[in-house]
Design a protein around this motif. Structure first.
Motif, PDB file in Angstrom:
ATOM      1  N   GLY A   1       0.847  -1.192   0.000  1.00 18.81           N
ATOM      2  CA  GLY A   1       0.000   0.000   0.000  1.00 18.81           C
ATOM      3  C   GLY A   1       0.878   1.236   0.000  1.00 18.81           C
ATOM      4  N   GLU A   2       0.686   2.124   0.958  1.00 19.22           N
ATOM      5  CA  GLU A   2       1.513   3.327   1.069  1.00 19.22           C
ATOM      6  C   GLU A   2       2.749   3.114   1.937  1.00 19.22           C
ATOM      7  OE1 GLU A   2      -0.924   6.562   2.383  1.00 19.22           O
ATOM      8  OE2 GLU A   2      -1.722   6.897   0.382  1.00 19.22           O
ATOM      9  N   THR A   3       2.855   1.964   2.584  1.00 18.80           N
ATOM     10  CA  THR A   3       3.993   1.668   3.459  1.00 18.80           C
ATOM     11  C   THR A   3       5.179   1.185   2.636  1.00 18.80           C
ATOM     12  OG1 THR A   3       2.505   1.078   5.258  1.00 18.80           O
ATOM     13  CG2 THR A   3       4.753   0.268   5.418  1.00 18.80           C
ATOM     14  N   ILE A   4       6.351   1.720   2.938  1.00 17.63           N
ATOM     15  CA  ILE A   4       7.590   1.314   2.276  1.00 17.63           C
ATOM     16  C   ILE A   4       8.463   0.610   3.311  1.00 17.63           C
ATOM     17  CG2 ILE A   4       9.683   2.109   1.118  1.00 17.63           C
ATOM     18  CD1 ILE A   4       8.049   4.621   0.302  1.00 17.63           C
ATOM     19  N   ILE A   5       9.010  -0.549   2.931  1.00 15.74           N
ATOM     20  CA  ILE A   5       9.909  -1.284   3.811  1.00 15.74           C
ATOM     21  C   ILE A   5      11.282  -1.300   3.154  1.00 15.74           C
ATOM     22  CG2 ILE A   5      10.407  -3.496   4.916  1.00 15.74           C
ATOM     23  CD1 ILE A   5       7.337  -4.006   4.792  1.00 15.74           C
ATOM     24  N   ALA A   6      12.290  -0.785   3.871  1.00 12.25           N
ATOM     25  CA  ALA A   6      13.662  -0.748   3.379  1.00 12.25           C
ATOM     26  C   ALA A   6      14.508  -1.663   4.256  1.00 12.25           C
ATOM     27  CB  ALA A   6      14.208   0.678   3.425  1.00 12.25           C
ATOM     28  N   VAL A   7      15.254  -2.558   3.617  1.00 14.46           N
ATOM     29  CA  VAL A   7      16.156  -3.462   4.327  1.00 14.46           C
ATOM     30  C   VAL A   7      17.563  -3.202   3.805  1.00 14.46           C
ATOM     31  CG1 VAL A   7      16.755  -5.867   4.802  1.00 14.46           C
ATOM     32  CG2 VAL A   7      14.354  -5.203   4.593  1.00 14.46           C
ATOM     33  N   VAL A   8      18.471  -2.906   4.725  1.00 16.69           N
ATOM     34  CA  VAL A   8      19.857  -2.591   4.373  1.00 16.69           C
ATOM     35  C   VAL A   8      20.774  -3.597   5.050  1.00 16.69           C
ATOM     36  CG1 VAL A   8      21.676  -0.838   4.475  1.00 16.69           C
ATOM     37  CG2 VAL A   8      19.286  -0.135   4.247  1.00 16.69           C
ATOM     38  N   ARG A   9      21.618  -4.246   4.271  1.00 17.40           N
ATOM     39  CA  ARG A   9      22.624  -5.165   4.820  1.00 17.40           C
ATOM     40  C   ARG A   9      23.895  -4.365   5.087  1.00 17.40           C
ATOM     41  NH1 ARG A   9      20.863 -10.343   4.176  1.00 17.40           N
ATOM     42  NH2 ARG A   9      19.357 -10.690   2.534  1.00 17.40           N
ATOM     43  N   ALA A  10      24.520  -4.636   6.233  1.00 12.17           N
ATOM     44  CA  ALA A  10      25.720  -3.882   6.607  1.00 12.17           C
ATOM     45  C   ALA A  10      26.601  -4.730   7.522  1.00 12.17           C
ATOM     46  CB  ALA A  10      25.321  -2.601   7.330  1.00 12.17           C
ATOM     47  N   THR A  11      27.804  -4.239   7.763  1.00  9.00           N
ATOM     48  CA  THR A  11      28.715  -4.840   8.734  1.00  9.00           C
ATOM     49  C   THR A  11      28.752  -3.938   9.953  1.00  9.00           C
ATOM     50  OG1 THR A  11      30.058  -5.816   6.994  1.00  9.00           O
ATOM     51  CG2 THR A  11      31.086  -5.601   9.158  1.00  9.00           C
ATOM     52  N   ARG A  12      28.468  -4.510  11.105  1.00  6.99           N
ATOM     53  CA  ARG A  12      28.503  -3.739  12.355  1.00  6.99           C
ATOM     54  C   ARG A  12      29.759  -4.123  13.119  1.00  6.99           C
ATOM     55  NH1 ARG A  12      23.463  -3.971  16.333  1.00  6.99           N
ATOM     56  NH2 ARG A  12      23.924  -6.175  16.178  1.00  6.99           N
ATOM     57  N   ARG A  13      30.518  -3.103  13.508  1.00  4.21           N
ATOM     58  CA  ARG A  13      31.748  -3.331  14.265  1.00  4.21           C
ATOM     59  C   ARG A  13      31.643  -2.671  15.628  1.00  4.21           C
ATOM     60  NH1 ARG A  13      33.524  -2.190   8.929  1.00  4.21           N
ATOM     61  NH2 ARG A  13      34.445  -4.057   8.010  1.00  4.21           N
ATOM     62  N   LEU A  14      31.993  -3.418  16.671  1.00  3.41           N
ATOM     63  CA  LEU A  14      31.971  -2.912  18.039  1.00  3.41           C
ATOM     64  C   LEU A  14      33.409  -2.807  18.530  1.00  3.41           C
ATOM     65  CD1 LEU A  14      30.500  -2.177  20.678  1.00  3.41           C
ATOM     66  CD2 LEU A  14      30.474  -4.625  21.199  1.00  3.41           C
TER      67      LEU A  14
ATOM     68  N   SER B   1      27.540  -9.390  10.570  1.00  2.00           N
ATOM     69  CA  SER B   1      26.689  -8.968   9.463  1.00  2.00           C
ATOM     70  C   SER B   1      25.294  -8.754  10.025  1.00  2.00           C
ATOM     71  CB  SER B   1      26.641 -10.041   8.380  1.00  2.00           C
ATOM     72  OG  SER B   1      27.906 -10.206   7.811  1.00  2.00           O
ATOM     73  N   VAL B   2      24.683  -7.636   9.669  1.00  2.00           N
ATOM     74  CA  VAL B   2      23.353  -7.314  10.187  1.00  2.00           C
ATOM     75  C   VAL B   2      22.445  -6.854   9.056  1.00  2.00           C
ATOM     76  CG1 VAL B   2      24.158  -6.689  12.504  1.00  2.00           C
ATOM     77  CG2 VAL B   2      24.026  -4.948  10.747  1.00  2.00           C
ATOM     78  N   ARG B   3      21.159  -6.909   9.338  1.00  2.00           N
ATOM     79  CA  ARG B   3      20.140  -6.352   8.444  1.00  2.00           C
ATOM     80  C   ARG B   3      19.361  -5.314   9.234  1.00  2.00           C
ATOM     81  NH1 ARG B   3      16.732 -10.286   5.031  1.00  2.00           N
ATOM     82  NH2 ARG B   3      15.251  -9.494   6.521  1.00  2.00           N
ATOM     83  N   TYR B   4      19.392  -4.077   8.769  1.00  2.00           N
ATOM     84  CA  TYR B   4      18.595  -3.010   9.363  1.00  2.00           C
ATOM     85  C   TYR B   4      17.291  -2.942   8.573  1.00  2.00           C
ATOM     86  CZ  TYR B   4      22.843  -1.426  11.688  1.00  2.00           C
ATOM     87  OH  TYR B   4      23.966  -1.356  12.466  1.00  2.00           O
TER      88      TYR B   4
ATOM     89  N   SER C   1      14.193  -2.208  13.105  1.00  2.00           N
ATOM     90  CA  SER C   1      14.764  -3.350  13.815  1.00  2.00           C
ATOM     91  C   SER C   1      16.135  -3.661  13.234  1.00  2.00           C
ATOM     92  CB  SER C   1      13.853  -4.575  13.697  1.00  2.00           C
ATOM     93  OG  SER C   1      13.752  -4.975  12.338  1.00  2.00           O
ATOM     94  N   VAL C   2      16.922  -4.410  14.015  1.00  2.00           N
ATOM     95  CA  VAL C   2      18.241  -4.859  13.588  1.00  2.00           C
ATOM     96  C   VAL C   2      18.287  -6.359  13.826  1.00  2.00           C
ATOM     97  CG1 VAL C   2      20.731  -4.695  13.936  1.00  2.00           C
ATOM     98  CG2 VAL C   2      19.306  -2.675  14.257  1.00  2.00           C
ATOM     99  N   GLU C   3      18.685  -7.103  12.801  1.00  2.00           N
ATOM    100  CA  GLU C   3      18.784  -8.557  12.910  1.00  2.00           C
ATOM    101  C   GLU C   3      20.227  -8.953  12.616  1.00  2.00           C
ATOM    102  OE1 GLU C   3      17.479 -12.207  10.095  1.00  2.00           O
ATOM    103  OE2 GLU C   3      15.892 -10.785  10.606  1.00  2.00           O
ATOM    104  N   GLU C   4      20.859  -9.609  13.559  1.00  2.00           N
ATOM    105  CA  GLU C   4      22.234 -10.062  13.362  1.00  2.00           C
ATOM    106  C   GLU C   4      22.202 -11.366  12.583  1.00  2.00           C
ATOM    107  OE1 GLU C   4      26.244 -10.816  16.016  1.00  2.00           O
ATOM    108  OE2 GLU C   4      24.517  -9.848  16.910  1.00  2.00           O
ATOM    109  N   GLU C   5      22.908 -11.414  11.448  1.00  2.00           N
ATOM    110  CA  GLU C   5      22.899 -12.616  10.615  1.00  2.00           C
ATOM    111  C   GLU C   5      23.952 -13.616  11.074  1.00  2.00           C
ATOM    112  OE1 GLU C   5      23.204 -10.888   6.695  1.00  2.00           O
ATOM    113  OE2 GLU C   5      21.025 -10.936   6.511  1.00  2.00           O
ATOM    114  N   HIS C   6      25.177 -13.143  11.293  1.00  2.00           N
ATOM    115  CA  HIS C   6      26.223 -14.017  11.835  1.00  2.00           C
ATOM    116  C   HIS C   6      27.386 -13.155  12.305  1.00  2.00           C
ATOM    117  CE1 HIS C   6      27.618 -13.499   7.661  1.00  2.00           C
ATOM    118  NE2 HIS C   6      28.821 -13.663   8.144  1.00  2.00           N
ATOM    119  N   GLU C   7      28.115 -13.721  13.241  1.00  2.00           N
ATOM    120  CA  GLU C   7      29.279 -13.017  13.783  1.00  2.00           C
ATOM    121  C   GLU C   7      30.512 -13.499  13.042  1.00  2.00           C
ATOM    122  OE1 GLU C   7      31.662 -12.436  17.996  1.00  2.00           O
ATOM    123  OE2 GLU C   7      29.630 -13.220  18.017  1.00  2.00           O
ATOM    124  N   ALA C   8      31.318 -12.539  12.590  1.00  2.00           N
ATOM    125  CA  ALA C   8      32.559 -12.885  11.892  1.00  2.00           C
ATOM    126  C   ALA C   8      33.642 -13.198  12.923  1.00  2.00           C
ATOM    127  CB  ALA C   8      32.995 -11.718  11.012  1.00  2.00           C
ATOM    128  N   ALA C   9      34.631 -13.923  12.467  1.00  2.00           N
ATOM    129  CA  ALA C   9      35.759 -14.264  13.345  1.00  2.00           C
ATOM    130  C   ALA C   9      36.522 -12.984  13.698  1.00  2.00           C
ATOM    131  CB  ALA C   9      36.680 -15.251  12.649  1.00  2.00           C
TER     132      ALA C   9
END
Length: 68
Positions: free
Chosen positions: A8-21, A32-35, A58-66
């Motif tokens: 409808g009028e709602t837009i959903i954007a999903v961005v894949r990125a690398t998160r470093r702490l 690796s995360v998906r925002y 939301s943020v979903e963590e896909e997997h942790e890198a070594a």
């Protein structure tokens, strides 16, 4: 990489990125995360000329890198 979809009028954007702490200037975790943002139209204003509002996120963590 950005994925866009509409419902409808709602837009959903999903961005894949690398998160470093970093702790004390040392890399502690890398993953690796998906925002996911859910956007809906709203009246444009001076502060928001695009007329889109974030109604959910939301943020979903896909997997942790070594660690190096």
């Amino acid at each position: 990489e950005v994925e866009l979809s509409r419902s409808g009028e709602t837009i959903i954007a999903v961005v894949r990125a690398t998160r470093r702490l970093f702790i004390a200037d040392k890399l502690s975790k890398e993953s690796s995360v998906r925002y996911r943002l859910v956007l809906e139209p709203c009246p444009p204003t001076a502060a928001n000329p695009n007329g889109l509002a974030v109604v959910a996120q939301s943020v979903e963590e896909e997997h942790e890198a070594a660690r190096p």
